[in-house]
Design a protein around this motif. Structure first.
Motif, PDB file in Angstrom:
ATOM      1  N   TRP A   6      -3.620  -8.556  -7.089  1.00  0.00           N
ATOM      2  CA  TRP A   6      -3.594  -7.162  -6.648  1.00  0.00           C
ATOM      3  C   TRP A   6      -3.707  -6.216  -7.833  1.00  0.00           C
ATOM      4  O   TRP A   6      -4.386  -5.196  -7.771  1.00  0.00           O
ATOM      5  CB  TRP A   6      -2.327  -6.866  -5.843  1.00  0.00           C
ATOM      6  CG  TRP A   6      -2.437  -7.336  -4.433  1.00  0.00           C
ATOM      7  CD1 TRP A   6      -1.722  -8.337  -3.843  1.00  0.00           C
ATOM      8  CD2 TRP A   6      -3.333  -6.853  -3.424  1.00  0.00           C
ATOM      9  NE1 TRP A   6      -2.114  -8.504  -2.539  1.00  0.00           N
ATOM     10  CE2 TRP A   6      -3.107  -7.603  -2.254  1.00  0.00           C
ATOM     11  CE3 TRP A   6      -4.306  -5.867  -3.402  1.00  0.00           C
ATOM     12  CZ2 TRP A   6      -3.808  -7.387  -1.076  1.00  0.00           C
ATOM     13  CZ3 TRP A   6      -5.006  -5.654  -2.218  1.00  0.00           C
ATOM     14  CH2 TRP A   6      -4.758  -6.409  -1.088  1.00  0.00           C
ATOM     15  N   ARG A  71       2.857   1.250  -9.206  1.00  0.00           N
ATOM     16  CA  ARG A  71       2.568  -0.040  -8.565  1.00  0.00           C
ATOM     17  C   ARG A  71       3.409  -1.144  -9.197  1.00  0.00           C
ATOM     18  O   ARG A  71       4.013  -1.968  -8.513  1.00  0.00           O
ATOM     19  CB  ARG A  71       1.072  -0.343  -8.703  1.00  0.00           C
ATOM     20  CG  ARG A  71       0.666  -1.691  -8.187  1.00  0.00           C
ATOM     21  CD  ARG A  71       0.652  -1.718  -6.666  1.00  0.00           C
ATOM     22  NE  ARG A  71       0.171  -3.006  -6.223  1.00  0.00           N
ATOM     23  CZ  ARG A  71       0.952  -3.957  -5.738  1.00  0.00           C
ATOM     24  NH1 ARG A  71       2.234  -3.758  -5.589  1.00  0.00           N
ATOM     25  NH2 ARG A  71       0.449  -5.113  -5.377  1.00  0.00           N
ATOM     26  N   THR A  77       2.719   0.045  -2.502  1.00  0.00           N
ATOM     27  CA  THR A  77       2.078  -1.238  -2.252  1.00  0.00           C
ATOM     28  C   THR A  77       0.639  -1.199  -2.750  1.00  0.00           C
ATOM     29  O   THR A  77       0.107  -0.129  -3.076  1.00  0.00           O
ATOM     30  CB  THR A  77       2.058  -1.556  -0.746  1.00  0.00           C
ATOM     31  OG1 THR A  77       1.201  -0.601  -0.101  1.00  0.00           O
ATOM     32  CG2 THR A  77       3.454  -1.529  -0.148  1.00  0.00           C
ATOM     33  N   GLN A  79      -1.968  -1.623  -0.976  1.00  0.00           N
ATOM     34  CA  GLN A  79      -2.752  -0.837  -0.011  1.00  0.00           C
ATOM     35  C   GLN A  79      -2.571   0.657  -0.253  1.00  0.00           C
ATOM     36  O   GLN A  79      -3.536   1.425  -0.180  1.00  0.00           O
ATOM     37  CB  GLN A  79      -2.367  -1.202   1.432  1.00  0.00           C
ATOM     38  CG  GLN A  79      -2.765  -2.604   1.846  1.00  0.00           C
ATOM     39  CD  GLN A  79      -1.766  -3.671   1.390  1.00  0.00           C
ATOM     40  OE1 GLN A  79      -0.705  -3.368   0.827  1.00  0.00           O
ATOM     41  NE2 GLN A  79      -2.112  -4.927   1.602  1.00  0.00           N
ATOM     42  N   GLN A  80      -1.339   1.077  -0.513  1.00  0.00           N
ATOM     43  CA  GLN A  80      -1.090   2.493  -0.819  1.00  0.00           C
ATOM     44  C   GLN A  80      -1.809   2.894  -2.099  1.00  0.00           C
ATOM     45  O   GLN A  80      -2.406   3.966  -2.173  1.00  0.00           O
ATOM     46  CB  GLN A  80       0.409   2.748  -0.964  1.00  0.00           C
ATOM     47  CG  GLN A  80       1.176   2.671   0.329  1.00  0.00           C
ATOM     48  CD  GLN A  80       2.677   2.705   0.093  1.00  0.00           C
ATOM     49  OE1 GLN A  80       3.191   2.051  -0.810  1.00  0.00           O
ATOM     50  NE2 GLN A  80       3.386   3.473   0.916  1.00  0.00           N
ATOM     51  N   HIS A  81      -1.748   2.016  -3.092  1.00  0.00           N
ATOM     52  CA  HIS A  81      -2.396   2.264  -4.374  1.00  0.00           C
ATOM     53  C   HIS A  81      -3.890   2.501  -4.166  1.00  0.00           C
ATOM     54  O   HIS A  81      -4.445   3.503  -4.635  1.00  0.00           O
ATOM     55  CB  HIS A  81      -2.153   1.062  -5.283  1.00  0.00           C
ATOM     56  CG  HIS A  81      -2.605   1.236  -6.695  1.00  0.00           C
ATOM     57  ND1 HIS A  81      -2.118   0.450  -7.701  1.00  0.00           N
ATOM     58  CD2 HIS A  81      -3.495   2.058  -7.285  1.00  0.00           C
ATOM     59  CE1 HIS A  81      -2.670   0.803  -8.843  1.00  0.00           C
ATOM     60  NE2 HIS A  81      -3.530   1.775  -8.619  1.00  0.00           N
ATOM     61  N   LEU A  82      -4.519   1.622  -3.441  1.00  0.00           N
ATOM     62  CA  LEU A  82      -5.951   1.747  -3.181  1.00  0.00           C
ATOM     63  C   LEU A  82      -6.255   3.014  -2.391  1.00  0.00           C
ATOM     64  O   LEU A  82      -7.164   3.772  -2.746  1.00  0.00           O
ATOM     65  CB  LEU A  82      -6.457   0.516  -2.410  1.00  0.00           C
ATOM     66  CG  LEU A  82      -7.932   0.514  -2.043  1.00  0.00           C
ATOM     67  CD1 LEU A  82      -8.805   0.599  -3.284  1.00  0.00           C
ATOM     68  CD2 LEU A  82      -8.268  -0.731  -1.240  1.00  0.00           C
ATOM     69  N   GLY A  83      -5.477   3.261  -1.352  1.00  0.00           N
ATOM     70  CA  GLY A  83      -5.697   4.451  -0.532  1.00  0.00           C
ATOM     71  C   GLY A  83      -5.529   5.738  -1.316  1.00  0.00           C
ATOM     72  O   GLY A  83      -6.340   6.666  -1.198  1.00  0.00           O
TER      73      GLY A  83
END
Length: 107
Positions: A6, A71, A77, A79-83
């Motif tokens: 990740w 992170r 998370t 997913q939050q990081h990417l979003g």
């Protein structure tokens, strides 16, 4: 091991986002935000676009570093990081486009 993947993915997204900003600043025949201007103004538009990307470079880099720290601390998370990264890239690009329009209007 999963967290390492990740983290690697997050770094790739950050680098890809920064690369896309750099590529947008590169003066190919016509950069996307400048293709709507008349041919006589496109080279000036490309210069301004490059300047805007250079001005925002430190802000983008700091955001990436802050995100990575959050992170690693487990505050967000993957997913939050990417979003959040995608939202930041979109928002900062839109702001640069607005600033480009303002500067081109003065030309």
């Amino acid at each position: 091991m999963n967290q390492s993947w990740w983290n690697l993915a997050a770094v790739i997204v950050c680098v890809t986002g920064m690369t896309s900003v750099s590529l947008a600043a590169a003066p190919p025949a016509v950069t996307p935000p400048c293709d709507k201007y008349p041919p006589a103004k496109q080279s000036r538009c490309a210069e301004i676009w490059k300047e805007l990307n250079q001005e925002d470079g430190p802000l983008v880099a700091q955001f990436g570093l802050d995100q990575q720290k959050r992170r690693e601390e487990g505050k967000i998370t993957a997913q939050q990081h990417l979003g959040e990264n995608m939202a930041f890239i979109k928002q900062s690009t839109e702001k640069r486009i607005e600033r480009l329009k303002e500067r081109m209007a003065k030309e």
